[in-house]
Design a protein around this motif. Structure first.
Motif, PDB file in Angstrom:
ATOM      1  N   GLY A  11      34.385  41.399  38.069  1.00  0.00           N
ATOM      2  CA  GLY A  11      35.372  41.735  39.081  1.00  0.00           C
ATOM      3  C   GLY A  11      36.776  41.727  38.501  1.00  0.00           C
ATOM      4  N   ASN A  12      37.598  42.670  38.974  1.00  0.00           N
ATOM      5  CA  ASN A  12      38.972  42.758  38.458  1.00  0.00           C
ATOM      6  C   ASN A  12      39.992  42.811  39.592  1.00  0.00           C
ATOM      7  OD1 ASN A  12      38.431  45.344  39.365  1.00  0.00           O
ATOM      8  ND2 ASN A  12      39.494  46.368  37.676  1.00  0.00           N
ATOM      9  N   GLY A  13      39.743  42.007  40.637  1.00  0.00           N
ATOM     10  CA  GLY A  13      40.701  41.880  41.717  1.00  0.00           C
ATOM     11  C   GLY A  13      41.766  40.844  41.388  1.00  0.00           C
ATOM     12  N   GLN A  14      42.424  40.320  42.437  1.00  0.00           N
ATOM     13  CA  GLN A  14      43.535  39.407  42.187  1.00  0.00           C
ATOM     14  C   GLN A  14      43.097  38.100  41.548  1.00  0.00           C
ATOM     15  OE1 GLN A  14      42.741  40.477  45.321  1.00  0.00           O
ATOM     16  NE2 GLN A  14      42.787  38.800  46.800  1.00  0.00           N
ATOM     17  N   LEU A  15      41.881  37.615  41.850  1.00  0.00           N
ATOM     18  CA  LEU A  15      41.448  36.359  41.241  1.00  0.00           C
ATOM     19  C   LEU A  15      41.228  36.538  39.738  1.00  0.00           C
ATOM     20  CD1 LEU A  15      38.964  35.023  43.960  1.00  0.00           C
ATOM     21  CD2 LEU A  15      41.388  34.463  43.659  1.00  0.00           C
ATOM     22  N   LEU A  19      43.228  34.589  36.814  1.00  0.00           N
ATOM     23  CA  LEU A  19      42.525  33.911  35.724  1.00  0.00           C
ATOM     24  C   LEU A  19      43.051  34.384  34.374  1.00  0.00           C
ATOM     25  CD1 LEU A  19      38.850  33.952  37.064  1.00  0.00           C
ATOM     26  CD2 LEU A  19      40.133  31.892  36.430  1.00  0.00           C
ATOM     27  N   SER A  20      43.266  35.691  34.252  1.00  0.00           N
ATOM     28  CA  SER A  20      43.798  36.245  33.009  1.00  0.00           C
ATOM     29  C   SER A  20      45.184  35.679  32.704  1.00  0.00           C
ATOM     30  CB  SER A  20      43.850  37.774  33.117  1.00  0.00           C
ATOM     31  OG  SER A  20      44.331  38.343  31.929  1.00  0.00           O
ATOM     32  N   HIS A  21      46.016  35.622  33.743  1.00  0.00           N
ATOM     33  CA  HIS A  21      47.368  35.075  33.608  1.00  0.00           C
ATOM     34  C   HIS A  21      47.313  33.616  33.160  1.00  0.00           C
ATOM     35  CE1 HIS A  21      51.226  33.465  35.364  1.00  0.00           C
ATOM     36  NE2 HIS A  21      51.678  34.534  34.752  1.00  0.00           N
ATOM     37  N   PHE A 308      53.596  35.952  44.195  1.00  0.00           N
ATOM     38  CA  PHE A 308      52.479  36.526  43.447  1.00  0.00           C
ATOM     39  C   PHE A 308      52.069  37.792  44.188  1.00  0.00           C
ATOM     40  CE2 PHE A 308      52.640  32.154  42.286  1.00  0.00           C
ATOM     41  CZ  PHE A 308      52.219  32.102  40.973  1.00  0.00           C
ATOM     42  N   TRP A 309      52.374  38.957  43.596  1.00  0.00           N
ATOM     43  CA  TRP A 309      52.090  40.244  44.225  1.00  0.00           C
ATOM     44  C   TRP A 309      50.934  40.883  43.479  1.00  0.00           C
ATOM     45  CZ3 TRP A 309      53.151  42.026  48.783  1.00  0.00           C
ATOM     46  CH2 TRP A 309      52.948  43.378  49.073  1.00  0.00           C
ATOM     47  N   TYR A 310      49.896  41.315  44.213  1.00  0.00           N
ATOM     48  CA  TYR A 310      48.657  41.755  43.582  1.00  0.00           C
ATOM     49  C   TYR A 310      48.673  43.226  43.169  1.00  0.00           C
ATOM     50  CZ  TYR A 310      47.132  37.477  46.001  1.00  0.00           C
ATOM     51  OH  TYR A 310      47.010  36.195  46.487  1.00  0.00           O
ATOM     52  N   ASN A 311      49.700  43.940  43.563  1.00  0.00           N
ATOM     53  CA  ASN A 311      49.830  45.351  43.184  1.00  0.00           C
ATOM     54  C   ASN A 311      48.652  46.184  43.672  1.00  0.00           C
ATOM     55  OD1 ASN A 311      51.759  47.059  42.101  1.00  0.00           O
ATOM     56  ND2 ASN A 311      50.728  47.214  40.124  1.00  0.00           N
ATOM     57  N   LYS A 312      48.209  45.888  44.905  1.00  0.00           N
ATOM     58  CA  LYS A 312      47.131  46.633  45.548  1.00  0.00           C
ATOM     59  C   LYS A 312      47.724  47.530  46.629  1.00  0.00           C
ATOM     60  CE  LYS A 312      43.785  43.755  46.849  1.00  0.00           C
ATOM     61  NZ  LYS A 312      43.132  42.488  47.235  1.00  0.00           N
ATOM     62  N   GLU A 313      46.997  48.568  46.977  1.00  0.00           N
ATOM     63  CA  GLU A 313      47.424  49.419  48.086  1.00  0.00           C
ATOM     64  C   GLU A 313      47.465  48.584  49.369  1.00  0.00           C
ATOM     65  OE1 GLU A 313      45.829  53.244  50.712  1.00  0.00           O
ATOM     66  OE2 GLU A 313      44.790  52.686  48.857  1.00  0.00           O
ATOM     67  N   LYS A 319      44.599  41.349  51.788  1.00  0.00           N
ATOM     68  CA  LYS A 319      45.434  40.401  51.052  1.00  0.00           C
ATOM     69  C   LYS A 319      46.119  41.126  49.894  1.00  0.00           C
ATOM     70  CE  LYS A 319      42.297  36.562  52.069  1.00  0.00           C
ATOM     71  NZ  LYS A 319      41.246  35.684  51.543  1.00  0.00           N
ATOM     72  N   VAL A 320      47.437  41.163  49.942  1.00  0.00           N
ATOM     73  CA  VAL A 320      48.187  41.903  48.915  1.00  0.00           C
ATOM     74  C   VAL A 320      49.088  40.992  48.085  1.00  0.00           C
ATOM     75  CG1 VAL A 320      48.089  44.155  50.041  1.00  0.00           C
ATOM     76  CG2 VAL A 320      49.913  42.551  50.668  1.00  0.00           C
ATOM     77  N   GLY A 321      49.141  39.701  48.423  1.00  0.00           N
ATOM     78  CA  GLY A 321      49.945  38.775  47.642  1.00  0.00           C
ATOM     79  C   GLY A 321      50.024  37.436  48.349  1.00  0.00           C
ATOM     80  N   HIS A 322      50.765  36.520  47.734  1.00  0.00           N
ATOM     81  CA  HIS A 322      51.041  35.253  48.408  1.00  0.00           C
ATOM     82  C   HIS A 322      52.351  34.673  47.904  1.00  0.00           C
ATOM     83  CE1 HIS A 322      48.830  33.745  44.796  1.00  0.00           C
ATOM     84  NE2 HIS A 322      49.583  32.659  44.918  1.00  0.00           N
TER      85      HIS A 322
END
Length: 362
Positions: A11-15, A19-21, A308-313, A319-322
């Motif tokens: 999966g390559n969503g916000q989580l 994790l990568s960050h 934290f902005w997820y850069n999603k449509e 959920k697009v950020g927090h």
């Protein structure tokens, strides 16, 4: 001695992105993989690499099979077991961990039987796929509700719980079986979606030991490694497990600002068998989920806020950020919340008032 660590994420969503960050400062090469778009690409996975997942379910494809059949897919059998509410609830019963009374909605059960067993309001939940309030159906005796035909054997029935509030515990289990925990988090859901979290809270301290015992029992029972989240109802002075998430979790996002090791770093440390110790809480935090609203650069003007902005449509209910708000000073937090009330749309007024009430009344 130092060792190179590579962690692949189903999966390559916000989580996965977070994790990568979190892996970057530790030189852990975290590689989130898009598993929703079919691909025949052969991933360059080596024998020493570690596999984890940011979600409990995924479509079967050559890509997901490469990852999920790898010898170092940590917790591999756990994801499917917890993704299905029937097998998740069965596990809780086997381990004698308190949860809402429930049963499978099979071909024979009738609404009348359910009302007799659980009362005049019964919640049906799809066994798989339901999240953020989706996949749920209320049976209400006063409305003579019917069980949807295509829900039989595909859903469980739960007793409606008149809970006082919702809390969650995020913990980690190491490869040598140690369990460590963050403080309990107070959560507010609206239409089934997490809107805000507060942690730590002194008034929840007396529940910490019970929560840790419950989650330890679950993680040890599964021989789990890494971070797991346990969402609970507080009913009086005790807890009932609502749901489990075998991964980093939305209600643990506050740890990015409030702790010296975030839930994301803690998960990676456990997976890679790096040293894990009790996370230190640096300060109290409030997390505000950003749901279906456009990015507003004015948020960056708040001195106690991290975005934290997820850069999603942006879509309704997505959920697009927090925002993580540090609570060094209660008056400063109140100013921030009152400012957000002016900037944010109608659906945020009640959650922001809920935050204010917690800091004004306790």
């Amino acid at each position: 001695m130092s060792q190179q660590h590579t962690v692949w994420v189903l999966g390559n969503g916000q989580l996965g992105a977070m994790l990568s960050h979190a892996g970057q400062p530790l030189a852990i090469d975290v590689r989130p993989v898009d598993i929703m778009t079919p691909s025949d690409d052969v991933l360059p996975i080596e024998a020493s690499h570690v596999i984890t997942a940011e979600r409990e379910q995924w479509p079967e494809s050559s890509t997901s099979l490469q990852l999920s059949t790898h010898q170092h897919f940590i917790n591999g059998p756990v994801f499917g077991r917890l993704a299905d509410r029937f097998t998740q609830k069965s596990l809780l019963d086997e381990l004698a961990v308190a949860t809402a009374p429930w049963q499978l909605v099979d071909d024979t059960v009738t609404p009348e039987q359910l009302y007799h067993q659980y009362g005049d309001r019964v919640l049906l939940k799809r066994r798989t796929g339901g999240y953020d309030g989706k996949g749920q159906h209320w049976l209400k005796q006063v409305e003579s509700s019917l069980i949807p035909a295509d829900w039989r054997n595909e859903a469980i029935a739960e007793q409606a719980i008149n809970f006082d509030e919702e809390v969650s515990l995020v913990g980690v289990r190491t490869q040598d079986g140690r369990c460590l925990f963050y403080p309990l988090t107070l959560n507010l859901h609206q239409d089934g979606i997490l809107m805000a979290s507060i942690a730590p809270l002194t008034r929840l301290d007396h529940l910490q030991a019970e929560a840790e015992q419950m989650l330890s029992t679950i993680m040890n029972g599964l021989e789990y490694v890494g971070v797991m989240a346990m969402e609970c109802f507080r009913v009086g002075e005790h807890l009932l497990v609502n749901e489990l998430a075998p991964r980093v979790h939305n209600s643990g996002h506050w740890t990015q600002a409030g702790c010296h090791i975030s839930q994301f770093e803690l998960h990676l440390r456990a997976l890679c068998n790096l040293p894990v110790h009790q996370p230190q809480v640096n300060f109290q935090c409030v997390m505000v989920n950003l749901i279906g609203i456009d990015k507003d650069d004015r948020w960056l003007s708040l001195p106690n806020a991290e975005l934290f902005w997820y850069n999603k449509e942006v879509r309704p209910g997505r959920k697009v950020g927090h925002l993580n708000l540090s609570v060094h000073n209660t008056d400063a937090l109140k100013q921030t919340i009152n400012q957000l009330k002016q900037w944010m749309p109608a659906q945020y007024q009640a959650p922001l008032d809920w935050i204010l009430a917690e800091f004004c009344s306790h």
